[in-house]
Design an enzyme around this catalytic site. Sequence first.
Site, PDB file in Angstrom:
ATOM      1  CG  LEU A   1      -2.064  -1.030   1.220  1.00 43.03           C
ATOM      2  CD1 LEU A   1      -2.860  -0.936   2.523  1.00 43.03           C
ATOM      3  CD2 LEU A   1      -2.999  -0.853   0.017  1.00 43.03           C
ATOM      4  N   GLY A   2       1.972   1.252   0.684  1.00 43.84           N
ATOM      5  CA  GLY A   2       2.792   2.461   0.742  1.00 43.84           C
ATOM      6  C   GLY A   2       3.913   2.320   1.746  1.00 43.84           C
ATOM      7  CD  GLU A   3       8.661   2.240   0.390  1.00 41.67           C
ATOM      8  OE1 GLU A   3       9.832   2.438   0.766  1.00 41.67           O
ATOM      9  OE2 GLU A   3       8.320   1.346  -0.392  1.00 41.67           O
ATOM     10  N   GLY A   4       6.774   4.838   4.393  1.00 37.24           N
ATOM     11  CA  GLY A   4       7.271   6.115   4.902  1.00 37.24           C
ATOM     12  C   GLY A   4       8.748   5.981   5.202  1.00 37.24           C
TER      13      GLY A   4
ATOM     14  CG  PHE B   1      11.215   6.078  10.617  1.00 36.07           C
ATOM     15  CD1 PHE B   1      12.516   5.970  11.067  1.00 36.07           C
ATOM     16  CD2 PHE B   1      10.724   7.349  10.333  1.00 36.07           C
ATOM     17  CE1 PHE B   1      13.308   7.094  11.257  1.00 36.07           C
ATOM     18  CE2 PHE B   1      11.499   8.480  10.522  1.00 36.07           C
ATOM     19  CZ  PHE B   1      12.800   8.350  10.980  1.00 36.07           C
TER      20      PHE B   1
ATOM     21  CB  VAL C   1       1.303   0.465   5.078  1.00 38.22           C
ATOM     22  CG1 VAL C   1      -0.116  -0.021   5.376  1.00 38.22           C
ATOM     23  CG2 VAL C   1       1.777   1.400   6.187  1.00 38.22           C
TER      24      VAL C   1
ATOM     25  CE  LYS D   1       3.763   2.842  11.118  1.00 34.92           C
ATOM     26  NZ  LYS D   1       3.331   4.039  11.864  1.00 34.92           N
TER      27      LYS D   1
ATOM     28  CG  ASP E   1       3.939  13.444  10.451  1.00 38.52           C
ATOM     29  OD1 ASP E   1       4.071  14.530   9.834  1.00 38.52           O
ATOM     30  OD2 ASP E   1       4.173  12.338   9.924  1.00 38.52           O
TER      31      ASP E   1
END
Length: 318
Positions: A34-37, A39, A42, A57, A164
């Site tokens: 789905l995505g990533e940041g 750190f 997901v 996560k 955030d």
Amino acid sequence: MNAIGLSLIMKMGCICSKEVININGVRYIVKEHLGEGGFSTVDLVENASSRKLYALKRIKCHSVEDQKIAMQEINYYKKIKHPNIIVLIDSSFKGSADIVVNATSEAFLVLPYFSLGTLHDYLIVRSFAKNYLDIKEIYKLFSEICQGIKYLHNFSPEALAHRDLKSANVCLSQGMVPVIMDLGSCAPAKVQVCGAQDAQKLQDLAAERCSMTYRAPELFHVESYCVIDQRTDIWSLGCVMYALCYFKSPFDVVHERGDSVNLAVISGSLPFPEESPFDESVHDFIKFMLQVNPSERPFIDSVIEKLQVLRNEADAVI
């Protein structure tokens, strides 16, 4: 072997090759990324028994300090219970938890999956056609986001700040109910900064974990002797309110141009579009939250009170 048989074997191979993760005795099948940041990543996962979808996560921990930060996030999820803040379904750690050089562990957080995506996704779709939200819809969404933030700011025994808050960290549940997510930057709201070392540490932490175009000015240059409080979130709320009106933070455009977000933030200048469907009271409300000096910025109760006045005025218009 005929083509149908080969195709069936290939499909079975794909099914068998899907990653399966066991969390506290429950098997989850990874469906897609789905995505990533910075750190974490997901994934969309499916409970192997119930077939229900969740967001998983994963937080990579390369040190004991990383593990402490991940565990702090998990603990906040366990303590916080509010309809406008995401809930934790389950969690676990896998890998080494010892103090070993280069040891790696991974935290797994099972969270609800929101098929409607985030507020950021929703606003991008609306922006393509310049399809502005109705002011009453804006006020409703913003009001519920404020309720989630109020819960954090009034948390007992110690007030918390999200640190955030942004449109990408607000999910939309069925019925368009905003749900604040990602408590990875959540921390005690009041921070006493005593000296240059403390200031630099907080500034570095903010640079790592607080998105630049929603970050409060006092976190760009932390003074050596000061108190940082929950009004960092009020600045972020102002940016979210602007995004609800104009699809993105007022400082996203600055970032996209390659100009200094830091200078734009501390200048106190807000770029409102010349042609706007919203009247001056909406712009004044945004300015009310985007006060560069944190001591002049309101607390959440004042934001909610002012918002209610605006909602009453909007409801009175036939």
